[in-house]
Design an enzyme around this catalytic site. Structure first.
Site, mmCIF file in Angstrom:
data_model
loop_
_atom_site.group_PDB
_atom_site.id
_atom_site.type_symbol
_atom_site.label_atom_id
_atom_site.label_comp_id
_atom_site.label_asym_id
_atom_site.label_seq_id
_atom_site.Cartn_x
_atom_site.Cartn_y
_atom_site.Cartn_z
ATOM 1 N N SER A 141 0.739 -1.174 -0.030
ATOM 2 C CA SER A 141 -0.211 0.155 0.044
ATOM 3 C C SER A 141 0.939 1.313 0.128
ATOM 4 O O SER A 141 2.170 1.167 0.253
ATOM 5 C CB SER A 141 -0.900 0.019 1.357
ATOM 6 O OG SER A 141 -0.079 -0.040 2.347
ATOM 7 N N TYR A 142 0.428 2.394 0.056
ATOM 8 C CA TYR A 142 0.939 3.801 -0.157
ATOM 9 C C TYR A 142 1.861 3.720 1.030
ATOM 10 O O TYR A 142 1.590 3.678 2.125
ATOM 11 C CB TYR A 142 -0.145 4.772 -0.065
ATOM 12 C CG TYR A 142 0.393 5.973 -0.300
ATOM 13 C CD1 TYR A 142 0.839 6.605 -1.385
ATOM 14 C CD2 TYR A 142 0.381 7.136 0.796
ATOM 15 C CE1 TYR A 142 1.398 7.795 -1.791
ATOM 16 C CE2 TYR A 142 1.164 8.378 0.498
ATOM 17 C CZ TYR A 142 1.719 8.710 -0.696
ATOM 18 O OH TYR A 142 2.145 9.980 -0.887
ATOM 19 N N PRO A 143 3.359 4.272 0.505
ATOM 20 C CA PRO A 143 4.193 4.198 1.597
ATOM 21 C C PRO A 143 4.577 5.372 2.508
ATOM 22 O O PRO A 143 4.789 5.163 3.619
ATOM 23 C CB PRO A 143 5.748 4.276 0.704
ATOM 24 C CG PRO A 143 5.137 4.643 -0.696
ATOM 25 C CD PRO A 143 3.740 4.174 -0.971
ATOM 26 N N ARG A 144 4.004 6.532 2.129
ATOM 27 C CA ARG A 144 4.110 7.755 2.687
ATOM 28 C C ARG A 144 2.747 7.817 3.932
ATOM 29 O O ARG A 144 2.162 8.771 3.798
ATOM 30 C CB ARG A 144 4.334 9.050 2.258
ATOM 31 C CG ARG A 144 5.625 8.831 1.300
ATOM 32 C CD ARG A 144 5.969 10.088 0.378
ATOM 33 N NE ARG A 144 7.227 9.946 -0.037
ATOM 34 C CZ ARG A 144 7.439 9.462 -1.152
ATOM 35 N NH1 ARG A 144 6.784 8.661 -1.951
ATOM 36 N NH2 ARG A 144 8.798 9.474 -1.668
ATOM 37 N N LEU A 146 0.918 0.435 6.380
ATOM 38 C CA LEU A 146 1.594 -0.504 5.314
ATOM 39 C C LEU A 146 1.050 -2.051 5.425
ATOM 40 O O LEU A 146 1.181 -2.476 6.415
ATOM 41 C CB LEU A 146 3.037 -0.370 5.283
ATOM 42 C CG LEU A 146 3.735 0.885 5.316
ATOM 43 C CD1 LEU A 146 5.001 0.772 5.652
ATOM 44 C CD2 LEU A 146 3.500 1.252 3.562
#
Length: 191
Positions: free
Chosen positions: A117-120, A155
């Site tokens: 999933s989106y890291p940030r 994550l």
């Protein structure tokens, strides 16, 4: 110089001389293996081992170091929370000496390959919708990480386990995958 300044200056000079004349030495400690964890056996502060033979001699000459009682306790350990970017960077640095940038770069590549999933993210919870998708992947019922999500969720992997990875990508992906998978148990029983 004076009652206070003279002994204080002497302490400073002595400490400076210790620092200047310091010679590094290799010292050995006795480790005890408990399950998969090594624990350093604490011995009197005056015992320094300069080589392995000294360690072995000390153990052989001290019958008190023999385990005389072995206790088994059952303990409940909560599964780890799902990683956010900061916790994953901290884990990768502590366990693999990855820099924060290196971890982010690997994580970004995994995201671009649609494996995580989106890291940030600064969140370590997931929405019920994501939990339902993960329940299908892991064939179970995720318990303790569903909650209030701000902009981005914690994550998680986006597919079943991916075996084509190697190097740092495999290390980071494995940690995300197995941390998520561990949350399918209410608790882990450890003896």
């Amino acid at each position: 110089v004076g009652r206070v300044q003279t002994p204080t200056l002497k302490m400073i000079v002595d400490r400076y001389n210790e620092h200047v004349n310091f010679k590094p030495e290799t010292k050995y400690v006795v480790d005890v293996k408990l399950n998969e964890t090594y624990v350093v056996l604490k011995i009197n502060n005056d015992v320094d081992f300069k080589n392995i033979d000294e360690c072995n001699e000390y153990i052989a000459s001290n019958p008190n170091l023999v385990v005389s009682k072995n206790e088994t306790k059952q303990q409940s350990i909560k599964p780890p929370t799902i990683h956010n970017l900061a916790s994953l960077q901290k884990w990768a640095n502590a366990n693999h000496n990855f820099s924060a940038k290196q971890t982010l770069d690997v994580l970004q590549k995994l995201y671009e390959d649609k494996l995580v999933s989106y890291p940030r993210t600064d969140c370590n919870k997931i929405s019920q919708n994501t939990a339902n998708k993960l329940n299908e992947i892991f064939n179970g019922e995720i318990q303790n990480v569903v909650g209030e999500v701000s902009a981005h969720e914690g994550l998680t992997p986006t597919t079943t386990y991916h075996e084509g990875l190697s190097g740092s990508e495999k290390i980071i992906y494995d940690e995300i995958f197995y941390t998520t998978q561990a949350n399918y148990f209410n608790s882990l029983n450890v003896n």
